[in-house]
Scaffold this active site. Sequence first.
Site, PDB file in Angstrom:
ATOM      1  CE1 TYR A  72      -4.199  -1.757   0.398  1.00 57.84           C
ATOM      2  CE2 TYR A  72      -2.871  -3.216   1.754  1.00 57.84           C
ATOM      3  CZ  TYR A  72      -4.019  -2.963   1.040  1.00 57.84           C
ATOM      4  OH  TYR A  72      -5.006  -3.915   0.980  1.00 57.84           O
ATOM      5  CG  ASN A 115     -10.788  -2.533  -7.939  1.00 56.43           C
ATOM      6  OD1 ASN A 115     -11.362  -2.137  -8.945  1.00 56.43           O
ATOM      7  ND2 ASN A 115     -10.082  -3.643  -7.919  1.00 56.43           N
ATOM      8  CB  CYS A 136      -7.724  -4.442  -5.333  1.00 56.38           C
ATOM      9  SG  CYS A 136      -9.217  -5.435  -5.416  1.00 56.38           S
ATOM     10  CG  HIS A 137      -5.985 -10.316  -6.126  1.00 58.39           C
ATOM     11  ND1 HIS A 137      -6.647  -9.835  -7.241  1.00 58.39           N
ATOM     12  CD2 HIS A 137      -5.012 -11.143  -6.574  1.00 58.39           C
ATOM     13  CE1 HIS A 137      -6.101 -10.364  -8.321  1.00 58.39           C
ATOM     14  NE2 HIS A 137      -5.105 -11.164  -7.948  1.00 58.39           N
ATOM     15  CD  GLU A 140      -2.745 -13.223  -9.589  1.00 56.55           C
ATOM     16  OE1 GLU A 140      -1.733 -12.559  -9.291  1.00 56.55           O
ATOM     17  OE2 GLU A 140      -3.855 -12.715  -9.820  1.00 56.55           O
TER      18      GLU A 140
END
Length: 167
Positions: free
Chosen positions: A100, A128, A136-137, A163
């Site tokens: 962040y 989002n 955003c994850h 991922e």
Amino acid sequence: MLYTTHYDSPLGQILLAAKENALVGLWFEGQKYFLSGFEEERTENPQDSALTQAVFWLDSYFAGKQPRPDALPLSPVGSNFRQTVWKILCEIPYGSTITYARVAQLAAKRLGLPHMSAQAAGGAVAHNPISIIIPCHRVIGSNGSLTGYAGGIEKKIRLLEHEGAQF
């Protein structure tokens, strides 16, 4: 008019929304900020071109491919500040994470500001409206913690694991 369709993902039911030939929303059913900011009438229309493209994108993503956010017509609704943060999110590579604080630094630079707090950037990340596609994850705390995800931390973990992200 807001066109919608439902998508059965490995993580649960998703609502997709499109308006004027662009995707404007993707929410897990019941997530925080579900349909936030959309007051207009909705109608189910799975044949809408933006929705069919989003379904194809999600099918590719959950099949282990790495589709890019810019492969879709996206039109998230938000302030210039939020739009800036969401563009930064779209630049995070598949399987990678960013903090962040780093999002805040990048957003401040793009907006010509001397500084921005990680909390301010986090607020934009949290709102989002097109989760997964605008990834955003992939945003984590400075200490590597998996803080905040409107769809729930469990889903954030599963998306990052899907991922192959290190976190």
